[in-house]
Design an enzyme around this catalytic site. Structure first.
Site, short mmCIF file in Angstrom:
data_model
loop_
_atom_site.label_atom_id
_atom_site.label_comp_id
_atom_site.label_asym_id
_atom_site.label_seq_id
_atom_site.Cartn_x
_atom_site.Cartn_y
_atom_site.Cartn_z
N LYS A 128 51.47 41.77 48.12
CA LYS A 128 50.58 41.25 46.74
C LYS A 128 49.15 40.46 47.31
O LYS A 128 49.45 39.37 47.93
CB LYS A 128 51.49 40.60 45.84
CG LYS A 128 50.59 40.04 44.80
CD LYS A 128 51.35 39.44 43.83
CE LYS A 128 50.19 38.80 42.69
NZ LYS A 128 51.04 38.11 41.50
N ARG A 140 45.01 37.71 33.73
CA ARG A 140 45.05 36.37 33.63
C ARG A 140 44.41 36.10 32.35
O ARG A 140 44.52 35.34 31.63
CB ARG A 140 44.22 35.55 34.65
CG ARG A 140 44.91 35.76 35.84
CD ARG A 140 44.09 35.23 37.27
NE ARG A 140 44.96 35.62 38.51
CZ ARG A 140 44.33 35.21 39.43
NH1 ARG A 140 43.19 34.74 39.63
NH2 ARG A 140 45.21 35.60 40.56
N LYS A 200 44.43 31.51 44.93
CA LYS A 200 45.76 31.77 45.29
C LYS A 200 45.71 32.19 46.51
O LYS A 200 46.99 32.94 46.88
CB LYS A 200 46.51 32.96 44.18
CG LYS A 200 46.85 32.33 42.92
CD LYS A 200 47.32 33.38 41.72
CE LYS A 200 47.55 32.94 40.38
NZ LYS A 200 48.69 33.50 39.47
N GLU A 235 55.76 41.03 55.97
CA GLU A 235 56.47 40.70 54.60
C GLU A 235 57.28 41.93 54.30
O GLU A 235 58.64 41.44 53.73
CB GLU A 235 55.11 40.87 53.32
CG GLU A 235 54.34 39.76 53.37
CD GLU A 235 54.65 38.60 52.79
OE1 GLU A 235 56.00 38.37 52.30
OE2 GLU A 235 54.10 37.37 52.73
N LYS A 246 50.51 45.86 45.77
CA LYS A 246 49.76 45.54 44.55
C LYS A 246 48.34 44.78 45.07
O LYS A 246 48.52 43.79 45.65
CB LYS A 246 50.53 44.51 43.78
CG LYS A 246 49.79 43.79 42.52
CD LYS A 246 50.73 42.91 41.86
CE LYS A 246 49.86 41.94 40.90
NZ LYS A 246 50.64 41.19 39.91
N SER A 293 45.57 45.40 36.25
CA SER A 293 44.93 45.24 35.08
C SER A 293 43.42 45.76 35.26
O SER A 293 42.64 46.34 34.22
CB SER A 293 44.95 44.01 34.48
OG SER A 293 44.61 42.89 35.40
C1 PBG Z 1 51.40 36.54 38.73
C2 PBG Z 1 51.06 37.87 38.47
C3 PBG Z 1 49.70 38.51 38.37
C4 PBG Z 1 49.88 39.81 38.05
C5 PBG Z 1 50.95 40.04 37.73
N1 PBG Z 1 51.89 38.84 38.05
C6 PBG Z 1 48.39 37.71 38.59
C7 PBG Z 1 48.06 36.80 39.54
O1 PBG Z 1 48.75 36.86 40.57
O2 PBG Z 1 47.22 36.18 39.12
C8 PBG Z 1 48.80 40.64 37.85
C9 PBG Z 1 48.84 42.04 37.19
C10 PBG Z 1 47.74 42.56 36.80
O3 PBG Z 1 46.53 42.48 37.04
O4 PBG Z 1 47.98 43.81 36.14
N2 PBG Z 1 52.57 36.10 39.14
#
Ligand code: PBG
Length: 330
Positions: free
Chosen positions: A200, A210, A222, A238, A253, A279
């Site tokens: 990720k 968010r 992050k 990982e 992701k 998203s």
């Molecule tokens: C955080 C989380 C995120 C998403 C899923 N779980 C965003 C982040 O790491 O801030 C993003 C999913 C998306 O953008 O569709 N645990």
């Protein structure tokens, strides 16, 4: 050279009609490959617009059940809900995440009670419940790793008790998969699996998510836990850890800027690889399509196909319902 017969190999022969093209199609998307993410909120009969994600809503549990039913009628059998909590339910320990009567655990229970046959991926991370907006415990401006693990494990266990099929740690703390696996096994939940968010990346593509959860970090970013977009070797480290710690699926992701990572993990690991078409990837397509700059439906199909072609067998995508509607010709 006006006799073109010097061309013994003519790839266009395999493209000359729709019938031939279909016969030689190498990859395709199936509705059963798709996982529909959902946003659940408190209240009754509530539906809230997420302005950066057209056609995706925050739904109260009653409405969420209708939405799931509609998706299931279209052939979608897997779902990934995320909780949207008001600020007064958030704290530094993410306490709300393990409250049996809390929104998320209630939603999981109700979904599984109503649709026991569907496959539910539940989210394990502190951010939707955290007053700091981070995925781990914060102390003096630092995200603590080992201190976060029991919080994640307790959250995962509570979700397993509520009916999750797979818990999906999305936090990127070191050692979470093993910690969660041990906790689930010790409590008798050997059959609840783990969908590890293995690679990720610290991505700008999460912006609309968010917005949806109002979960942006209150300070900093992050980058001390999510991966550097420049790296692929790190994804292999990982993956090795998640594999050894007992992950059942491994996820990459976001999806589109990381198709090479999907390919690499698919080739190197004997586990199903999932991709999260996130998203921001959804929002870009919707925004351009709204302006008439691209054909949104065709771009959606091409994107999902590219993720399959890269090697993912499971795709988390906000397009799942729309894709299924189009596929059915509705
Ligand atoms: C955080 C989380 C995120 C998403 C899923 N779980 C965003 C982040 O790491 O801030 C993003 C999913 C998306 O953008 O569709 N645990």
């Amino acid at each position: 050279m006006n006799n073109p017969s010097f061309l013994t190999r003519r790839p266009r022969r395999l493209r000359h009609s729709a019938a031939v093209r279909q016969l030689v199609t190498e990859n395709s998307v199936h509705v059963q490959d798709l996982v529909m993410p959902l946003f659940v909120m408190e209240g009754l009969n509530k539906q809230e617009v997420i302005s950066s994600m057209p056609q995706i809503f925050r739904l109260s549990i009653d409405r969420l059940l209708f939405e799931i039913e509609a998706c299931m009628t279209l052939g979608i059998t897997a779902f990934a809900p995320f909780p949207y909590l008001p600020d007064d339910k958030k704290d530094s320990l993410a306490s709300e995440s393990t409250k049996v009567n809390g929104l998320y655990l209630q939603a999981i229970q109700e979904i599984k009670k109503r649709f026991p046959e569907l496959c539910l991926f539940t989210d394990v991370a502190m951010d939707p419940y955290s007053s700091d907006g981070h995925d781990g415990l914060v102390k003096n401006g630092k995200i603590l790793n080992d201190e976060t693990l029991p919080i994640l494990s307790n959250m995962a266990l509570a979700q397993a008790q509520a009916g999750a099929d797979f818990v999906a740690p999305s936090d990127m703390m070191d050692g979470r998969v093993g910690h969660i696996r041990k906790t689930l096994d010790a409590a008798g939940y050997q059959n609840v699996g783990i969908m590890a968010y293995t690679a990720k990346y610290a991505s700008a593509f999460y912006g609309p998510f968010r917005d949806a959860l109002q979960s942006a970090p209150k300070f900093g970013d992050k980058k001390t836990y999510q991966m550097n977009p420049a790296n692929i070797k790190e994804a292999l480290v990982e993956a090795e850890l998640d594999y050894a710690e007992g992950a059942d699926f491994m996820m990459v992701k976001p999806a589109l800027s990381y198709l090479d990572v999907i390919r690499e993990l698919t080739q190197k690991y004997p586990l199903p690889i999932a991709a999260y078409n996130v998203s921001g990837e959804y929002a870009m397509v919707k925004a351009a399509a709204e302006r008439g700059w691209i054909d949104g439906e065709r771009v959606m199909q091409e994107i999902l196909l590219s993720i399959k072609r890269a090697g993912a067998s499971v795709i988390f995508t906000y397009f799942a319902k729309e894709w299924a509607v189009l596929q059915k010709g509705l």
